[in-house]
Design a protein around this motif. Structure first.
Motif, PDB file in Angstrom:
ATOM      1  N   GLU A 157       0.814  -1.219   0.000  1.00 19.69           N
ATOM      2  CA  GLU A 157       0.000   0.000   0.000  1.00 19.69           C
ATOM      3  C   GLU A 157       0.845   1.266   0.000  1.00 19.69           C
ATOM      4  O   GLU A 157       0.335   2.353  -0.265  1.00 19.69           O
ATOM      5  CB  GLU A 157      -0.971  -0.018   1.192  1.00 19.69           C
ATOM      6  CG  GLU A 157      -1.890  -1.216   1.102  1.00 19.69           C
ATOM      7  CD  GLU A 157      -3.057  -1.207   2.067  1.00 19.69           C
ATOM      8  OE1 GLU A 157      -3.506  -0.123   2.445  1.00 19.69           O
ATOM      9  OE2 GLU A 157      -3.507  -2.293   2.423  1.00 19.69           O
ATOM     10  N   ARG A 171     -15.265   3.385   1.197  1.00 19.94           N
ATOM     11  CA  ARG A 171     -14.192   3.875   2.082  1.00 19.94           C
ATOM     12  C   ARG A 171     -13.647   5.163   1.463  1.00 19.94           C
ATOM     13  O   ARG A 171     -13.356   5.185   0.261  1.00 19.94           O
ATOM     14  CB  ARG A 171     -13.118   2.792   2.132  1.00 19.94           C
ATOM     15  CG  ARG A 171     -11.816   3.172   2.762  1.00 19.94           C
ATOM     16  CD  ARG A 171     -10.763   2.074   2.558  1.00 19.94           C
ATOM     17  NE  ARG A 171     -10.945   0.929   3.426  1.00 19.94           N
ATOM     18  CZ  ARG A 171     -10.231  -0.194   3.332  1.00 19.94           C
ATOM     19  NH1 ARG A 171      -9.307  -0.329   2.401  1.00 19.94           N
ATOM     20  NH2 ARG A 171     -10.431  -1.185   4.169  1.00 19.94           N
ATOM     21  N   TYR A 174     -19.835  -0.098  10.501  1.00 17.02           N
ATOM     22  CA  TYR A 174     -20.875  -0.641   9.622  1.00 17.02           C
ATOM     23  C   TYR A 174     -22.300  -0.283  10.029  1.00 17.02           C
ATOM     24  O   TYR A 174     -23.230  -0.548   9.270  1.00 17.02           O
ATOM     25  CB  TYR A 174     -20.739  -2.172   9.531  1.00 17.02           C
ATOM     26  CG  TYR A 174     -19.419  -2.586   8.944  1.00 17.02           C
ATOM     27  CD1 TYR A 174     -19.161  -2.408   7.583  1.00 17.02           C
ATOM     28  CD2 TYR A 174     -18.398  -3.110   9.749  1.00 17.02           C
ATOM     29  CE1 TYR A 174     -17.928  -2.748   7.044  1.00 17.02           C
ATOM     30  CE2 TYR A 174     -17.173  -3.459   9.215  1.00 17.02           C
ATOM     31  CZ  TYR A 174     -16.945  -3.275   7.861  1.00 17.02           C
ATOM     32  OH  TYR A 174     -15.727  -3.600   7.324  1.00 17.02           O
TER      33      TYR A 174
HETATM   34  P1  TYD Z   1      -8.885  -4.848   3.551  1.00 14.69           P
HETATM   35  O1  TYD Z   1      -8.990  -6.282   3.904  1.00 14.69           O
HETATM   36  O2  TYD Z   1      -9.248  -3.826   4.572  1.00 14.69           O
HETATM   37  O3  TYD Z   1      -7.396  -4.634   3.033  1.00 14.69           O
HETATM   38  P2  TYD Z   1      -6.706  -3.326   2.334  1.00 14.69           P
HETATM   39  O4  TYD Z   1      -7.646  -2.204   2.296  1.00 14.69           O
HETATM   40  O5  TYD Z   1      -5.586  -3.055   3.248  1.00 14.69           O
HETATM   41  O6  TYD Z   1      -6.313  -3.804   0.972  1.00 14.69           O
HETATM   42  O7  TYD Z   1      -9.761  -4.559   2.259  1.00 14.69           O
HETATM   43  C1  TYD Z   1      -9.550  -5.268   1.062  1.00 14.69           C
HETATM   44  C2  TYD Z   1     -10.492  -4.703   0.018  1.00 14.69           C
HETATM   45  O8  TYD Z   1     -11.834  -4.998   0.419  1.00 14.69           O
HETATM   46  C3  TYD Z   1     -10.418  -3.201  -0.109  1.00 14.69           C
HETATM   47  O9  TYD Z   1     -10.614  -2.843  -1.479  1.00 14.69           O
HETATM   48  C4  TYD Z   1     -11.586  -2.698   0.725  1.00 14.69           C
HETATM   49  C5  TYD Z   1     -12.612  -3.816   0.561  1.00 14.69           C
HETATM   50  N1  TYD Z   1     -13.506  -4.012   1.718  1.00 14.69           N
HETATM   51  C6  TYD Z   1     -14.902  -3.992   1.531  1.00 14.69           C
HETATM   52  O10 TYD Z   1     -15.410  -3.834   0.397  1.00 14.69           O
HETATM   53  N2  TYD Z   1     -15.703  -4.158   2.623  1.00 14.69           N
HETATM   54  C7  TYD Z   1     -15.213  -4.328   3.874  1.00 14.69           C
HETATM   55  O11 TYD Z   1     -16.010  -4.453   4.823  1.00 14.69           O
HETATM   56  C8  TYD Z   1     -13.788  -4.368   4.051  1.00 14.69           C
HETATM   57  C9  TYD Z   1     -13.183  -4.561   5.413  1.00 14.69           C
HETATM   58  C10 TYD Z   1     -12.972  -4.198   2.943  1.00 14.69           C
END
Ligand code: TYD
Length: 342
Positions: A124, A270, A332
């Motif tokens: 990242e 996000r 959430y």
């Molecule tokens: P995550 O596991 O938090 O890892 P990172 O952001 O460090 O790569 O998230 C992986 C992907 O999944 C990222 O694109 C965000 C998405 N995501 C969701 O869509 N919903 C969720 O509830 C979470 C935790 C992540």
């Protein structure tokens, strides 16, 4: 070799402890962990009785503690970190403390005692990588979340200690990692455990974001190679070339568990969400001979099946740890309002 493994009770740290004790019969491991919300001694249940393993409860940013431990070790592998992007958006300061100040405290000990220090970092730090491109180790660091900015800060401090004081540092930049014992806030363990509980799977935005997935045991093996054979001052990308869109990951999880796709709910995205990470892993493959052995399906199935078989491990967190419940509600609650979130 005597290795101080920080973050030893966490997901990747505990896999690394297991790897070293299994693969290097002459090595000793000193495990250190602050046991915050994400670290648990349950992750070291089998290792605790091993005569070559010792555990200390404490903080990497505690300089006195690190100074006491340093004379008895040869190298540091730093897995201790705040790791979750969504939490970094809620509380950036905790990330600067663990991922920058904590790293510096370890670097001071490495400098003073002539230790090799491996910093476990993340893909990242490169930020969003456009489709069709792959970041090499010499690409510009362009972190975009408080989490990745703090990790980049920790890395740069390592490189600065190398340049300024000749400290022997190496860095790994790992792709998204899955497997047994990952705290159920990250995408895969959250979705697996939600599916097992018949709760909605909250997909951020359109779910077309791309991540590159690898098994934790392969990540641990790569870190070990870099610790032992990596060139001083060098960063190594670590990834298994399994690129998947988040929606495809959700589908694969539901298929393995035998739950309907109707559990998927698209929710508010996000902020600053990186669309894609893409890694060039030629360096670690060519220079150190690292090769992941599992394909994407094996990696995902091994992960899902572990959560199915270890209900008590994750139920202790999801059903009995108020810290998880508070975080889940904060992250959430509004996103899933009206969806019947259990
Ligand atoms: P995550 O596991 O938090 O890892 P990172 O952001 O460090 O790569 O998230 C992986 C992907 O999944 C990222 O694109 C965000 C998405 N995501 C969701 O869509 N919903 C969720 O509830 C979470 C935790 C992540």
């Amino acid at each position: 070799m005597r290795i101080l493994v920080t973050g030893a009770a966490g997901f990747i740290g505990s896999a690394y402890v297991r790897h070293v004790l299994r693969e290097h019969p002459d090595d000793e491991v000193l495990g250190l962990d602050l046991l915050t919300y994400a670290g648990t001694m349950a992750n070291l249940a089998e290792e605790r009785d091993n005569p070559r393993f010792r555990f200390v409860h404490g903080d990497i940013a505690d300089a006195d503690l690190i100074a006491r431990l340093a004379p008895d070790i040869d190298a540091i592998a730093n897995f201790a970190a705040e790791t979750h992007v969504d939490r970094s958006l809620l509380d950036p300061e905790a990330f600067a403390r663990a991922n920058v100040i904590g790293v510096m405290t370890l670097l001071d000990a490495a400098r003073r005692h002539g230790l090799r220090m491996l910093q476990v970092s993340t893909d990242e730090v490169y930020g969003h990588v456009p489709e069709g491109e792959a970041a090499r180790e010499d690409a510009r660091l362009s972190p975009r979340s408080p989490y990745s900015a703090a990790k980049a800060g920790g890395e740069l401090m390592c490189l600065a200690y190398g340049t300024s004081y000749g400290t022997d540092v190496v860095i790994t930049r790992g792709a998204n990692t899955i497997g047994p014992r990952q705290y159920p806030e990250k995408l895969v363990p959250l979705f697996v455990t939600n599916a097992l509980l018949d709760l909605p799977l909250p997909v951020y935005g359109d779910g077309r974001q791309v991540r590159n997935w690898m098994h934790v045991d392969e990540h641990a093996e790569a870190i070990d190679l870099v610790l032992r054979r990596g060139r001083p001052g060098q960063a190594y990308n670590v990834g298994a070339d399994n690129e998947r869109e988040n929606l495809d990951v959700a589908h694969a999880i539901l298929e393995r568990i035998g739950k309907p796709r109707s559990l998927i709910h698209h929710v508010e995205d996000r902020p600053g969400h990186d669309r894609r990470y893409g890694l060039d892993t030629a360096l670690i493959r060519d220079e150190l001979g690292w090769r992941p052995r599992r394909d994407w399906r094996q990696t995902l199935h091994d992960t899902v099946d572990w959560y199915v078989a270890n209900l008590e491990w994750w139920r202790a967190i999801r059903e009995h740890d108020h810290r998880f419940q508070e975080y889940y509600e904060r992250q959430y609650g509004e996103r899933l309002a009206g969806v019947g979130r259990g």
